[in-house]
Design an enzyme around this catalytic site. Structure first.
Site, short mmCIF file in Angstrom:
data_model
loop_
_atom_site.label_atom_id
_atom_site.label_comp_id
_atom_site.label_asym_id
_atom_site.label_seq_id
_atom_site.Cartn_x
_atom_site.Cartn_y
_atom_site.Cartn_z
N GLY A 11 1.00 -1.05 0.14
CA GLY A 11 -0.04 0.07 -0.13
C GLY A 11 0.91 1.24 0.17
N ARG A 72 0.70 -4.82 -5.73
CA ARG A 72 0.69 -5.95 -4.93
C ARG A 72 0.95 -7.09 -5.93
NH1 ARG A 72 -0.44 -4.45 0.54
NH2 ARG A 72 -2.24 -2.85 0.46
N ASP A 129 2.05 -0.76 11.77
CA ASP A 129 2.10 -2.25 12.30
C ASP A 129 3.49 -3.06 11.78
OD1 ASP A 129 1.89 -2.43 9.19
OD2 ASP A 129 0.49 -3.71 9.33
N ARG A 171 -5.36 -2.47 9.35
CA ARG A 171 -5.15 -3.69 9.43
C ARG A 171 -5.30 -4.48 10.71
NH1 ARG A 171 -1.33 -6.84 5.50
NH2 ARG A 171 -1.22 -5.70 3.62
P1 ATP Z 1 0.74 -2.71 3.61
O1 ATP Z 1 1.29 -2.87 4.95
O2 ATP Z 1 0.78 -1.37 3.11
O3 ATP Z 1 -0.18 -3.62 3.16
P2 ATP Z 1 2.98 -4.62 2.73
O4 ATP Z 1 4.13 -4.55 2.26
O5 ATP Z 1 2.67 -5.56 3.95
O6 ATP Z 1 2.35 -3.24 2.83
P3 ATP Z 1 1.58 -6.78 1.27
O7 ATP Z 1 0.59 -6.90 -0.01
O8 ATP Z 1 1.45 -7.58 2.26
O9 ATP Z 1 1.83 -5.40 1.61
O10 ATP Z 1 3.16 -7.09 0.51
C1 ATP Z 1 3.66 -6.34 -0.77
C2 ATP Z 1 4.19 -7.35 -1.72
O11 ATP Z 1 5.38 -7.73 -1.08
C3 ATP Z 1 3.44 -8.29 -2.20
O12 ATP Z 1 2.43 -8.16 -3.24
C4 ATP Z 1 4.34 -9.56 -2.95
O13 ATP Z 1 4.83 -9.00 -3.88
C5 ATP Z 1 5.35 -9.43 -1.49
N1 ATP Z 1 5.41 -10.44 -0.85
C6 ATP Z 1 4.70 -10.46 0.34
N2 ATP Z 1 4.75 -11.42 1.04
C7 ATP Z 1 5.64 -12.26 0.40
C8 ATP Z 1 6.31 -13.61 0.49
N3 ATP Z 1 5.87 -14.32 1.70
N4 ATP Z 1 7.33 -14.13 -0.06
C9 ATP Z 1 7.71 -13.08 -0.96
N5 ATP Z 1 7.17 -12.03 -1.28
C10 ATP Z 1 6.09 -11.42 -0.76
#
Ligand code: ATP
Length: 320
Positions: A11, A72, A129, A171
Site C-alpha cells: 500500500g 501487490r 504495524d 489492518r
Molecule cells: P501494507 O502494510 O501497506 O499492506 P505490505 O508490504 O505489507 O504493505 P503486502 O501486500 O503484504 O503489503 O506485500 C507487498 C508485496 O510484497 C506483495 O504483493 C508481494 O509481492 C511481496 N510479498 C509479500 N509476502 C511475500 C512472501 N511471503 N514472499 C515473497 N514476497 C512477498
C-alpha cells in the site's frame, strides 16, 4: 557497490516520495547510479526501471503517494518468479536494492537477499504495524486525515445528537485508531488487539446518555465487524440514532505532514549509508528518535506478535 535500485511496494503511503528522494540524492552524492523501479516487485519482474538523476526527484517531497508507483504482486512468493527477478537484477548490474513498504514487502526483500541480491527495507505504510520501529512513514499524515474527518463528523453528530461509528484503517494494528480516539476526543475505541464485547459499547452509550451527553463518537479498526450492522444494533439497543462511516482510502492520500517527510528523508539517507557499509537483509526503524537497523528475519517474526501499546490504550480510556 556502484549501482542500486529503489522501489515502493504494498500500500502506498505519504512520505514514500521523500524516502525515494533521500535514497537518490544520497546515492548520487556517493557516486552511485540509482535506478527507480516502477510498481514494486511487479516492475522488477517486468524489468521496468529508469535511471534517476538529481532533478528526477525534484518537486516530489510535498506529494502524497509514490511517484514510482506501487503494486501487490502475489506471484513474487513463487521461487521461479523470483529467479527471473534475480536474473533481471543481474542483467541490469544492480548491486543492491532499497525496498520501501510494509511487512509483506520485507519478506520479499529478505528472500531476495537470501538469493544473493542485497536488500534493505524501509517501513512505508500508514498502518504503523511494522516491528522494530516506533513509527512508519505515512502514519502521522494518515492520523491527521482521520482526525480532520472525525472533527467533521463531530459537527454533524453533535447537531443531530447521534452516535457516530468511524472505521479506521490499520489492518491488525490499533495504533491509528487509538491515536485518533485520543486526538479526536472519541467516547469509545475498538481495536483488534483487544476482545470487543458489544455489550460494553451499549452500556457506555446508555451511561453517557444518562449523564446528559447528547452524542458520541466511536473509533473502530477495520476488519473487526461490519460497522453498518453494528450501527443498527447500537441504535436498536440504546434508542439513540447511530450512523457508521468508513473512511477508506482517503486515509492513504494527501500531502505528507512534516514528520513523515523528515522520517522518509532520514531513512532514505541512512539506507544508502548502510548499503555502502555492506548491510544486507536488514531494515531500518526509528526508536526513541534514533535511527536503528535490525535483521529482517527477527522483524518478520515479531510482526506476528507486535507488542500492543497498552499505555497508549490506557490514556485513551482515561479520557472517555
Ligand atoms: P501494507 O502494510 O501497506 O499492506 P505490505 O508490504 O505489507 O504493505 P503486502 O501486500 O503484504 O503489503 O506485500 C507487498 C508485496 O510484497 C506483495 O504483493 C508481494 O509481492 C511481496 N510479498 C509479500 N509476502 C511475500 C512472501 N511471503 N514472499 C515473497 N514476497 C512477498
Amino acid at each position: 557497490i556502484k549501482r542500486i535500485g529503489v522501489l515502493t511496494s504494498g500500500g502506498d503511503s505519504p512520505g514514500m516520495n521523500a524516502a525515494i528522494r533521500g535514497v537518490v540524492r544520497t546515492g548520487l552524492s556517493e557516486g552511485l547510479e540509482v535506478y527507480g523501479i516502477y510498481d514494486g516487485y511487479l516492475g522488477l519482474f517486468q524489468n521496468r526501471m529508469i535511471l534517476l538523476n538529481h532533478c528526477s526527484v525534484s518537486d516530489i517531497i510535498n506529494r502524497g503517494g509514490t511517484f514510482l508507483g506501487s503494486s501487490r504482486f502475489p506471484d513474487f512468493r513463487k521461487y521461479t518468479i523470483r529467479e527471473k527477478v534475480v536474473r533481471n537484477i543481474k542483467k541490469r548490474n544492480l548491486d543492491a536494492l532499497v525496498i520501501i513498504g510494509g511487512d509483506g514487502s520485507y519478506i520479499g526483500a529478505k528472500k531476495l537477499s537470501d538469493m544473493g541480491c542485497p536488500c534493505i527495507g524501509l517501513p512505508g505504510t500508514i498502518d504503523n504495524d511494522v516491528s522494530g520501529t516506533d513509527y512508519t512513514i505515512g502514519y502521522f499524515t494518515a492520523l491527521e486525515t482521520i482526525i480532520e474527518a472525525i472533527d467533521r463528523l463531530r459537527d454533524t453528530s453533535s447537531s443531530h445528537q447521534r452516535v457516530s461509528i468511524v472505521e479506521v484503517m490499520g489492518r491488525y494494528c490499533g495504533d491509528l485508531t487509538i491515536a485518533a480516539a485520543i486526538a479526536g476526543g472519541c467516547e469509545f475505541v475498538v481495536v483488534p488487539e483487544l476482545k470487543f464485547e458489544v455489550q460494553d459499547l451499549v452500556n457506555k452509550v446508555k451511561f453517557d446518555i444518562a449523564k446528559g451527553k447528547k452524542h458520541a463518537i466511536v473509533a473502530i479498526t477495520e476488519h473487526i465487524c461490519n460497522v453498518f450492522d453494528l450501527a443498527k444494533y447500537i441504535e436498536k439497543k440504546t434508542g439513540k440514532e447511530t450512523r457508521a462511516t468508513v473512511l477508506g482510502y482517503i486515509q492513504r492520500g494527501g500531502k505528507p505532514v512534516a514528520y513523515d517527510r523528515i522520517l522518509g528523508s532520514r531513512m532514505g539517507v541512512y539506507s544508502v549509508e548502510l548499503l555502502l557499509q555492506g548491510c544486507s537483509g536488514c531494515c531500518i526503524g526509528i526508536q526513541n528518535e534514533k535511527l536503528v537497523y535490525n535483521d529482517i528475519s527477527s522483524i518478520i517474526q515479531q510482526c506476528v506478535h507486535r507488542p500492543f501499546r497498552q499505555d497508549f490504550f490506557r490514556t485513551a480510556k482515561r479520557l472517555f
